[in-house]
Design an enzyme around this catalytic site. Structure first.
Site, mmCIF file in Angstrom:
data_model
loop_
_atom_site.group_PDB
_atom_site.id
_atom_site.type_symbol
_atom_site.label_atom_id
_atom_site.label_comp_id
_atom_site.label_asym_id
_atom_site.label_seq_id
_atom_site.Cartn_x
_atom_site.Cartn_y
_atom_site.Cartn_z
ATOM 1 N N LYS A 22 6.316 3.352 11.144
ATOM 2 C CA LYS A 22 5.574 3.053 12.380
ATOM 3 C C LYS A 22 4.217 3.759 12.377
ATOM 4 O O LYS A 22 3.195 3.158 12.688
ATOM 5 C CB LYS A 22 6.395 3.517 13.589
ATOM 6 C CG LYS A 22 5.627 3.566 14.884
ATOM 7 C CD LYS A 22 6.476 4.056 16.033
ATOM 8 C CE LYS A 22 6.340 5.511 16.342
ATOM 9 N NZ LYS A 22 5.099 5.924 17.003
ATOM 10 N N ASN A 23 4.224 5.040 12.019
ATOM 11 C CA ASN A 23 2.988 5.811 12.124
ATOM 12 C C ASN A 23 1.966 5.475 11.045
ATOM 13 O O ASN A 23 0.847 5.970 11.076
ATOM 14 C CB ASN A 23 3.300 7.319 12.124
ATOM 15 C CG ASN A 23 3.948 7.754 13.428
ATOM 16 O OD1 ASN A 23 4.048 6.967 14.358
ATOM 17 N ND2 ASN A 23 4.395 8.995 13.493
ATOM 18 N N ARG A 92 0.572 5.419 22.938
ATOM 19 C CA ARG A 92 -0.360 6.509 22.653
ATOM 20 C C ARG A 92 -1.342 6.132 21.539
ATOM 21 O O ARG A 92 -2.535 6.416 21.606
ATOM 22 C CB ARG A 92 0.460 7.730 22.244
ATOM 23 C CG ARG A 92 -0.288 8.814 21.526
ATOM 24 C CD ARG A 92 -1.006 9.707 22.479
ATOM 25 N NE ARG A 92 -1.925 10.600 21.792
ATOM 26 C CZ ARG A 92 -2.800 11.359 22.411
ATOM 27 N NH1 ARG A 92 -2.890 11.337 23.704
ATOM 28 N NH2 ARG A 92 -3.591 12.144 21.730
ATOM 29 N N CYS A 116 4.608 8.590 24.455
ATOM 30 C CA CYS A 116 5.635 9.560 24.817
ATOM 31 C C CYS A 116 5.055 10.694 25.646
ATOM 32 O O CYS A 116 3.956 11.166 25.373
ATOM 33 C CB CYS A 116 6.258 10.140 23.553
ATOM 34 S SG CYS A 116 7.404 9.020 22.765
ATOM 35 N N ARG A 121 -1.683 15.300 26.391
ATOM 36 C CA ARG A 121 -2.075 14.752 25.085
ATOM 37 C C ARG A 121 -3.540 14.328 25.173
ATOM 38 O O ARG A 121 -3.861 13.146 25.276
ATOM 39 C CB ARG A 121 -1.160 13.586 24.686
ATOM 40 C CG ARG A 121 0.268 14.057 24.481
ATOM 41 C CD ARG A 121 1.181 12.970 23.994
ATOM 42 N NE ARG A 121 1.021 12.685 22.590
ATOM 43 C CZ ARG A 121 1.807 11.849 21.920
ATOM 44 N NH1 ARG A 121 2.781 11.239 22.526
ATOM 45 N NH2 ARG A 121 1.603 11.625 20.637
ATOM 46 N N ASP A 306 8.374 15.408 14.725
ATOM 47 C CA ASP A 306 9.153 14.213 15.067
ATOM 48 C C ASP A 306 10.621 14.332 14.648
ATOM 49 O O ASP A 306 11.463 13.544 15.094
ATOM 50 C CB ASP A 306 8.539 12.969 14.406
ATOM 51 C CG ASP A 306 7.256 12.545 15.097
ATOM 52 O OD1 ASP A 306 6.902 13.139 16.131
ATOM 53 O OD2 ASP A 306 6.591 11.611 14.596
ATOM 54 N N ARG A 398 10.637 1.844 20.384
ATOM 55 C CA ARG A 398 9.266 2.027 19.894
ATOM 56 C C ARG A 398 9.267 2.445 18.425
ATOM 57 O O ARG A 398 8.291 2.210 17.713
ATOM 58 C CB ARG A 398 8.533 3.086 20.722
ATOM 59 C CG ARG A 398 8.254 2.667 22.159
ATOM 60 C CD ARG A 398 7.343 3.653 22.869
ATOM 61 N NE ARG A 398 6.342 4.126 21.950
ATOM 62 C CZ ARG A 398 6.082 5.406 21.687
ATOM 63 N NH1 ARG A 398 6.728 6.343 22.320
ATOM 64 N NH2 ARG A 398 5.163 5.737 20.812
HETATM 65 C C1 UD1 Z 1 0.938 11.622 15.617
HETATM 66 C C2 UD1 Z 1 2.209 10.805 15.507
HETATM 67 C C3 UD1 Z 1 3.348 11.498 16.228
HETATM 68 C C4 UD1 Z 1 3.508 12.930 15.737
HETATM 69 C C5 UD1 Z 1 2.177 13.667 15.780
HETATM 70 C C6 UD1 Z 1 2.222 15.043 15.146
HETATM 71 C C7 UD1 Z 1 1.413 8.523 15.375
HETATM 72 C C8 UD1 Z 1 1.339 7.195 16.034
HETATM 73 N N1 UD1 Z 1 1.984 9.502 16.093
HETATM 74 O O1 UD1 Z 1 0.607 11.693 17.010
HETATM 75 O O2 UD1 Z 1 4.539 10.766 15.976
HETATM 76 O O3 UD1 Z 1 4.436 13.600 16.548
HETATM 77 O O4 UD1 Z 1 1.153 12.916 15.088
HETATM 78 O O5 UD1 Z 1 2.677 14.960 13.844
HETATM 79 O O6 UD1 Z 1 1.042 8.707 14.247
HETATM 80 N N2 UD1 Z 1 -4.625 17.044 20.406
HETATM 81 C C9 UD1 Z 1 -5.657 17.497 21.220
HETATM 82 N N3 UD1 Z 1 -6.782 16.731 21.296
HETATM 83 C C10 UD1 Z 1 -6.920 15.558 20.607
HETATM 84 C C11 UD1 Z 1 -5.854 15.131 19.778
HETATM 85 C C12 UD1 Z 1 -4.713 15.893 19.696
HETATM 86 O O7 UD1 Z 1 -5.572 18.543 21.858
HETATM 87 O O8 UD1 Z 1 -7.955 14.914 20.727
HETATM 88 C C13 UD1 Z 1 -3.404 17.879 20.300
HETATM 89 C C14 UD1 Z 1 -2.151 17.149 20.792
HETATM 90 O O9 UD1 Z 1 -2.024 17.263 22.177
HETATM 91 C C15 UD1 Z 1 -1.062 17.883 20.031
HETATM 92 C C16 UD1 Z 1 -1.749 18.200 18.690
HETATM 93 O O10 UD1 Z 1 -3.138 18.094 18.931
HETATM 94 O O11 UD1 Z 1 -0.767 19.078 20.690
HETATM 95 C C17 UD1 Z 1 -1.378 17.272 17.551
HETATM 96 O O12 UD1 Z 1 -1.505 15.927 17.986
HETATM 97 P P1 UD1 Z 1 -1.844 14.739 16.975
HETATM 98 O O13 UD1 Z 1 -1.621 15.218 15.567
HETATM 99 O O14 UD1 Z 1 -3.164 14.203 17.328
HETATM 100 O O15 UD1 Z 1 -0.710 13.717 17.336
HETATM 101 P P2 UD1 Z 1 -0.844 12.153 17.465
HETATM 102 O O16 UD1 Z 1 -1.841 11.649 16.499
HETATM 103 O O17 UD1 Z 1 -0.969 11.795 18.898
#
Ligand code: UD1
Length: 435
Positions: A22-23, A92, A116, A121, A306, A398
């Site tokens: 998925k990711n 998301r 989620c 986030r 995850d 999802r």
């Molecule tokens: C992706 C994955 C999710 C996984 C996560 C961490 C997808 C679709 N989802 O989510 O399954 O759990 O990586 O491995 O690929 N953050 C900020 N500002 C930003 C972006 C992120 O503060 O602009 C923070 C987030 O709140 C979180 C951390 O950074 O605390 C990591 O998030 P991120 O790696 O960006 O996760 P996702 O890409 O949303």
């Protein structure tokens, strides 16, 4: 609303194929917007998030066709610049379209993304990086309005901490920007490498994907390609755990064992026997699982956040106590309260949790709190005595292709029931008692 009804106690046995990640497929679908011709993606999982991403592409003007696990995207007329709020709020990763839309059409209007609920986030890293590449972004009333005068330009993007989504957004935007982009402190997840592979096949010039320093030389035009999505390492981890909690013996095919390097040793630590081959993993449970040494989530190649909830389900019935520390998301233990309803003994303090293993869980009515938390409840239900009813199944859909069918094929007693069916069954039972 659908529910899953799981009767625990069945030992899982058999062979199961793991579907595409998925990711990986979500950012690749977004990236297909940048390409001037058709792209064909193979090994696409049948998930609600993939349907949503396809719908977003259609709203932007792409033709998207699905045939079994192949998705063909033709972006020839993709001149849309707005993603409707309803689609944004459901997923998301819809934020991943921002870079692609800005690079392609010079304009992107979207609202804050959903997905989620794992605590706050924010998307500040995505926005700051695109601003550095020349985008003008105004945030007002929950709407993000992004404009590019001409083309995005390359830049040095140094992330203050690792973000998978922000790395992907910049990678996509940089592939079609003017000049070179250096992404520092980039995420190293296998899904980043898969996205880079797709873009490279389309003619992008990218080096360093899979390391914390990625260099992208923007090109004027990307052409279509055919790409096979990598297997879903989190689905693989979940099903290996499903075998473990039921004392089972299953073999997964179409997996990449090296992408599970932080997960497999943890399974062995619980006492499971693993045989790892090329694209195959066999797990054989040996009695009651043992508790784990402290489990701390971290960006890849660390232990994946995850997989935290599914492992917690196993630790609920392990012999001993396991400490968990969640370092990525602020609120990722919501499943703990639901597991406790099934007899687990989990104490949560902030981003730490302590799980005292109990000999067995019992069935209960529980609710999936999020995608991986929902998977944890399914695992707990498989191991529990009696019947568990899991609501809010849409979270699970999802990220897992018909999870109840996959588990049933391995011998589990798991069915999906629509609410009206449950009501109807209760009515029949009540009527029977009244007679
Ligand atoms: C992706 C994955 C999710 C996984 C996560 C961490 C997808 C679709 N989802 O989510 O399954 O759990 O990586 O491995 O690929 N953050 C900020 N500002 C930003 C972006 C992120 O503060 O602009 C923070 C987030 O709140 C979180 C951390 O950074 O605390 C990591 O998030 P991120 O790696 O960006 O996760 P996702 O890409 O949303």
């Amino acid at each position: 609303m659908a529910k899953l009804i799981i009767r625990g106690g069945n030992r899982l046995e058999g062979v199961m194929r793991i579907c595409g990640a998925k990711n990986s497929v979500l950012p690749i679908l977004a990236a297909s917007l940048l390409v001037s011709e058709k792209s064909v993606l193979q090994n696409c999982p049948a998930l609600s998030d993939v349907r949503l991403a396809s719908e977003i592409l259609r709203r932007l003007g792409c033709t998207v066709e699905r045939e079994e696990d192949r998705i063909t995207i033709d972006p020839a007329h993709a001149d849309g610049t707005v993603i409707p709020e309803k689609l944004m709020s459901e997923m998301r990763s819809s934020i991943i379209f921002l870079g692609a839309m800005a690079a392609r059409n010079g304009r992107a209007v979207l609202s804050a993304p959903g997905g989620c609920d794992l605590g706050p986030r924010p998307i500040d890293l995505h926005l700051a990086a695109l601003r550095k590449m020349g985008a003008e972004i105004v945030e007002e009333g929950g709407i993000v309005d992004c404009r590019v005068n001409g083309r995005l330009h390359g830049a040095e993007i140094r992330f203050p901490f690792v973000s998978v989504g922000a790395t992907e957004n910049v990678l996509i935007a940089a592939a079609a920007a003017d000049g070179a982009t250096r992404i520092l402190n980039a995420a190293c997840e296998p899904e980043i490498c898969d996205l880079a592979q797709f873009l490279i096949r389309c003619g992008a010039r990218i080096t360093g994907a899979g390391t914390s320093r990625i260099i992208v030389e923007g090109v004027r035009k990307l052409h279509g390609c055919e790409h096979r999505v990598i297997p879903d390492r989190i689905a693989a981890a979940t099903y290996l755990l499903a075998a473990s909690v039921t004392g089972g013996d299953i073999t997964l095919s179409d997996v990449e064992p090296q992408q599970l390097s932080a997960v497999l040793p943890r399974l062995q630590e619980t006492g499971c026997e693993l045989s790892v081959g090329s694209r195959r993993i066999r797990v054989r449970a040996k009695g009651r699982p043992k508790a784990l040494s402290p489990l701390v989530t971290a960006p890849y190649p660390g232990f994946p956040t995850d997989a935290q909830a599914p492992f917690m389900a196993l630790c609920c019935i392990a012999d001993g106590t396991t400490a968990f520390e969640e370092t990525i998301f602020r609120n990722r233990f919501r499943h703990a309260a639901e597991l406790n309803r099934m007899g687990a003994e989990i104490g949560v303090t902030g981003q730490s949790a302590v799980v005292k293993g109990v000999p067995f869980l019992h069935g209960a009515r529980v609710s999936a709190t999020d995608l991986r938390g929902g998977a944890a409840l399914v695992l707990a239900a498989l191991s529990a005595e009696g019947e568990t009813e899991i609501s809010q199944v849409h979270h699970i859909d999802r990220g897992y292709e018909s999870m109840e069918c996959a588990l049933s094929s391995l011998g589990a007693s798991a069915v999906r029931t629509e609410t009206w069916q449950i009501k109807e069954e209760n009515r029949i039972i009540r009527t029977a008692f009244a007679m």
